[in-house]
Enzyme design. Structure first.
Site, mmCIF file in Angstrom:
data_model
loop_
_atom_site.group_PDB
_atom_site.id
_atom_site.type_symbol
_atom_site.label_atom_id
_atom_site.label_comp_id
_atom_site.label_asym_id
_atom_site.label_seq_id
_atom_site.Cartn_x
_atom_site.Cartn_y
_atom_site.Cartn_z
ATOM 1 C CD GLU A 274 -2.575 -1.180 2.703
ATOM 2 O OE1 GLU A 274 -2.119 -0.546 3.679
ATOM 3 O OE2 GLU A 274 -3.626 -1.840 2.767
ATOM 4 N N GLY A 276 1.946 4.954 -0.657
ATOM 5 C CA GLY A 276 1.310 6.228 -1.002
ATOM 6 C C GLY A 276 2.387 7.223 -1.363
ATOM 7 C CE1 TYR A 317 2.051 14.360 10.733
ATOM 8 C CE2 TYR A 317 2.346 15.308 8.554
ATOM 9 C CZ TYR A 317 1.604 14.563 9.442
ATOM 10 O OH TYR A 317 0.415 14.025 9.027
ATOM 11 C CB CYS A 346 -3.842 34.990 11.998
ATOM 12 S SG CYS A 346 -4.289 36.125 10.688
ATOM 13 C CD GLU A 347 -2.942 28.686 13.835
ATOM 14 O OE1 GLU A 347 -2.136 28.024 14.511
ATOM 15 O OE2 GLU A 347 -4.082 28.321 13.553
ATOM 16 C CE1 TYR A 375 -0.758 10.484 3.457
ATOM 17 C CE2 TYR A 375 1.566 10.334 2.894
ATOM 18 C CZ TYR A 375 0.368 9.728 3.188
ATOM 19 O OH TYR A 375 0.295 8.352 3.210
HETATM 20 N N1 LLP Z 1 -1.686 1.950 4.387
HETATM 21 C C1 LLP Z 1 -2.270 2.431 5.491
HETATM 22 C C2 LLP Z 1 -3.209 1.586 6.218
HETATM 23 C C3 LLP Z 1 -1.983 3.734 5.918
HETATM 24 O O1 LLP Z 1 -2.569 4.199 7.011
HETATM 25 C C4 LLP Z 1 -1.070 4.529 5.177
HETATM 26 C C5 LLP Z 1 -0.746 5.889 5.603
HETATM 27 C C6 LLP Z 1 -0.501 3.990 4.013
HETATM 28 C C7 LLP Z 1 -0.817 2.685 3.658
HETATM 29 C C8 LLP Z 1 0.453 4.757 3.127
HETATM 30 O O2 LLP Z 1 1.614 5.118 3.753
HETATM 31 P P1 LLP Z 1 2.803 5.783 2.906
HETATM 32 O O3 LLP Z 1 3.290 4.760 1.912
HETATM 33 O O4 LLP Z 1 2.259 6.969 2.225
HETATM 34 O O5 LLP Z 1 3.826 6.120 3.910
HETATM 35 N N2 LLP Z 1 0.132 12.715 6.729
HETATM 36 C C9 LLP Z 1 1.394 12.073 7.028
HETATM 37 C C10 LLP Z 1 1.403 10.621 6.622
HETATM 38 C C11 LLP Z 1 0.268 9.821 7.201
HETATM 39 C C12 LLP Z 1 0.239 8.401 6.742
HETATM 40 C C13 LLP Z 1 -1.013 7.736 7.172
HETATM 41 N N3 LLP Z 1 -1.153 6.402 6.708
HETATM 42 C C14 LLP Z 1 2.517 12.860 6.377
HETATM 43 O O6 LLP Z 1 2.247 13.859 5.719
HETATM 44 O O7 LLP Z 1 3.679 12.521 6.545
#
Ligand code: LLP
Length: 415
Positions: A274, A276, A317, A346-347, A375
Site C-alpha cells: 500500500e 502512497g 510534523y 494568523c498563526e 499529503y
Molecule cells: N496503508 C495504510 C493503512 C496507511 O494508514 C497509510 C498511511 C498507508 C498505507 C500509506 O503510507 P505511505 O506509503 O504513504 O507512507 N500525513 C502524514 C502521513 C500519514 C500516513 C497515514 N497512513 C505525512 O504527511 O507525513
C-alpha cells in the site's frame, strides 16, 4: 527520481516551464508530473515482481481523480480508509476488486458502501468491527472478505504522529488477539478470512522494521496454518520513505524488495502493498509567489501566498520541504541571513520552511516547494477562508487542470 529539473536557469515539470503554469493558473498551485507517478508505480511493481504483488496506491496521499485514473490505467489497486475514498476510486474508474479498506472507525454506512462495491477485502482493526461487518454482510446476503490488521509492535523509527505499528498505537490487533480472531472466524457465517494486514508507519527510512514485522507475521501465519486455518494474503502496507532533503537516505525500493522478497518467496502467500508517499511524494510541487520580504532584527521573513492550509506538513510534523526559486539568476549567492518562508495565516505555526538561505528574494518571485505530491493537497483545508489551490497534471509537453482553484462561492456552498 523525478521530472522536476532546471534547464536554462528555470524549473521545468517534464517539458513544461512551471513559470508558465503559474502565469496561466495563478498561485498557490499544485503541479504534478504524471511520468514521475507512473515510474514510481512501475518501479514498485518491478521490485516485487517475483511475488507478483497487488500494489494498492494509498489514496490518502493524493486523492486527485486524475492521479487515480492514471494509476488505474497502469493497473494499480487502491488502499482506501473512508467511504469518501471508495467513492473517489469508483469515480476514477476503479473497481471493487481493486480496493482494500482499512481504518479503525469504519461506520455502518461505509461498510455497506464497501460491500455494495464488492471490495477485495476489509482490513479489520478490532473485534467490534469484525462483528459489525458480519452483521451488515448478513443483512445484505453477502460474504465479506476480511484481512486482520496486526499491530506487530515494531518501532519504524519515524515521526511519532505517523508511527502506527507500536503497541501503544490505536491500529490493529496484537499477535495474540489476531491469532484468536483468526481461529474464531468460524463463528461468523458472513465473513471469509483472506489473510493478514500490517502498516507500521510512514516515511520509514530503514529496511529492518519491515523485516522484523514480516517475520512476526510469518510466524503467526505458520502457527495458524498448522492449526488448519487457511491464509492466502499478506498485505505489508506502505511506508517506504522518500528523499525530502539531501540528508534523507532511504533505501531504494529495490533494497526493500531485496530484503522482503526472499522472506516471502514460496510461502504460498499473495502479497499486497500500500505505498502512497513513494508513488506520489516527489511527483508534485507547490508553486507559491513571494508577496513581501520583511526584515526584522532576528530574521528575514519571506511572506508567500501559500500557507499551512495548503501544505500542513511543515506545521504539523515540522517536516522539511526543499524550497527553491523557480527562476535562477546567474551569479546570485544565497543570502547570509536565515529566512523563514511563511504564509499569511494568523498563526506562528504557519510556515513552509525555516532558516533557509535563498538567493536574492524579491516580491513577485516564484518559489517551488518540493516533495508536495503526497499529503499536500489531500490534507489541505479552507482555514482562514482561503480557497484551495488548483491542481495541474503535466504529461510531457501537455498539461491539464485536474482540479480548478476554489472560488469564494465554493467557500460558502452548503451554508
Ligand atoms: N496503508 C495504510 C493503512 C496507511 O494508514 C497509510 C498511511 C498507508 C498505507 C500509506 O503510507 P505511505 O506509503 O504513504 O507512507 N500525513 C502524514 C502521513 C500519514 C500516513 C497515514 N497512513 C505525512 O504527511 O507525513
Amino acid at each position: 527520481m523525478d521530472y522536476f529539473k532546471y534547464s536554462g536557469n528555470e524549473l521545468f515539470c517534464e517539458e513544461v516551464p512551471v513559470r508558465d503554469l503559474a502565469g496561466k493558473f495563478g498561485t498557490p498551485l499544485y503541479v504534478y508530473s504524471k511520468r514521475t507517478v507512473l515510474e514510481h508505480f512501475e518501479k514498485t511493481k518491478k521490485a516485487f515482481a517475483p511475488l507478483d504483488p497487488l500494489v494498492c496506491f494509498s489514496v490518502k496521499a493524493n486523492s486527485s481523480l486524475a492521479i487515480l485514473k492514471a494509476l488505474k490505467a497502469a493497473g494499480s489497486g487502491f488502499d482506501a480508509v473512508s467511504g469518501g475514498e471508495i467513492f473517489r476510486i469508483l469515480k476514477a474508474g476503479g473497481e471493487g476488486n481493486d480496493i482494500v479498506f482499512a481504518g479503525v472507525g469504519k461506520t455502518e454506512q461505509e461498510i455497506r458502501a464497501a460491500l455494495s462495491a464488492r471490495i477485495r477485502m476489509f482490513n479489520v482493526e478490532s473485534g467490534a468491527e469484525l462483528a459489525r461487518i458480519d452483521g451488515i454482510a448478513g443483512s445484505m446476503g453477502a460474504k465479506a472478505p476480511v484481512a486482520i490488521r496486526v499491530n506487530p509492535d515494531v518501532d519504524p523509527h519515524t515521526h511519532r504522529y505517523i508511527t502506527t505499528g507500536k503497541r501503544e498505537n490505536k491500529f490493529g490487533l496484537d499477535v495474540v488477539a489476531a491469532s484468536a480472531m483468526a481461529r474464531g472466524m468460524g463463528d461468523f457465517s458472513n465473513l471469509r478470512l483472506m489473510g493478514f494486514h500490517m502498516h507500521i508507519g510512514s516515511q520509514i527510512t530503514r529496511v529492518e522494521p519491515f523485516v522484523r514485522s514480516i517475520e512476526k507475521m510469518l510466524a503467526l501465519i505458520a502457527d495458524l496454518r498448522a492449526a488448519g486455518v487457511s491464509v492466502e494474503w499478506l498485505n505489508i502496507g506502505g511506508g517506504f520513505g522518500i528523499i525530502y532533503t539531501d540528508k534523507d537516505k532511504p533505501p531504494a525500493i529495490d533494497d526493500y524488495a531485496k530484503a522482503i522478497v526472499p522472506l516471502l518467496k514460496n510461502r504460498g502467500l499473495r502479497l499486497a502493498l500500500e505505498p502512497g508517499r513513494f508513488i506520489v511524494g516527489n511527483a508534485g510541487i507547490l508553486l507559491t509567489r513571494v508577496q513581501y520580504v520583511k526584515e526584522t532584527a532576528e530574521k528575514l521573513f519571506i511572506v508567500v501566498d501559500a500557507a499551512m492550509n495548503d501544505l500542513i506538513r511543515p506545521s504539523l510534523y515540522e517536516a522539511y520541504h526543499r524550497i527553491e526559486k523557480v527562476e535562477i539568476v546567474e551569479g546570485e549567492e544565497p543570502g547570509s541571513i536565515p529566512a523563514d518562508i511563511v504564509g499569511p495565516i494568523c498563526e506562528s505555526g504557519d510556515f513552509l520552511g525555516k532558516d533557509r538561505y535563498l538567493p536574492g528574494i524579491r516580491g513577485g518571485d516564484l518559489l517551488a516547494v518540493f516533495g508536495a505530491g503526497a499529503y499536500g493537497f489531500s490534507m489541505s483545508s479552507n482555514y482562514n477562508s482561503r480557497p484551495r489551490p488548483a491542481e495541474i497534471v503535466v504529461d510531457g509537453s501537455a498539461f491539464s487542470v485536474a482540479r480548478k482553484r476554489e472560488t469564494y462561492e465554493d467557500l460558502v456552498r452548503g451554508e
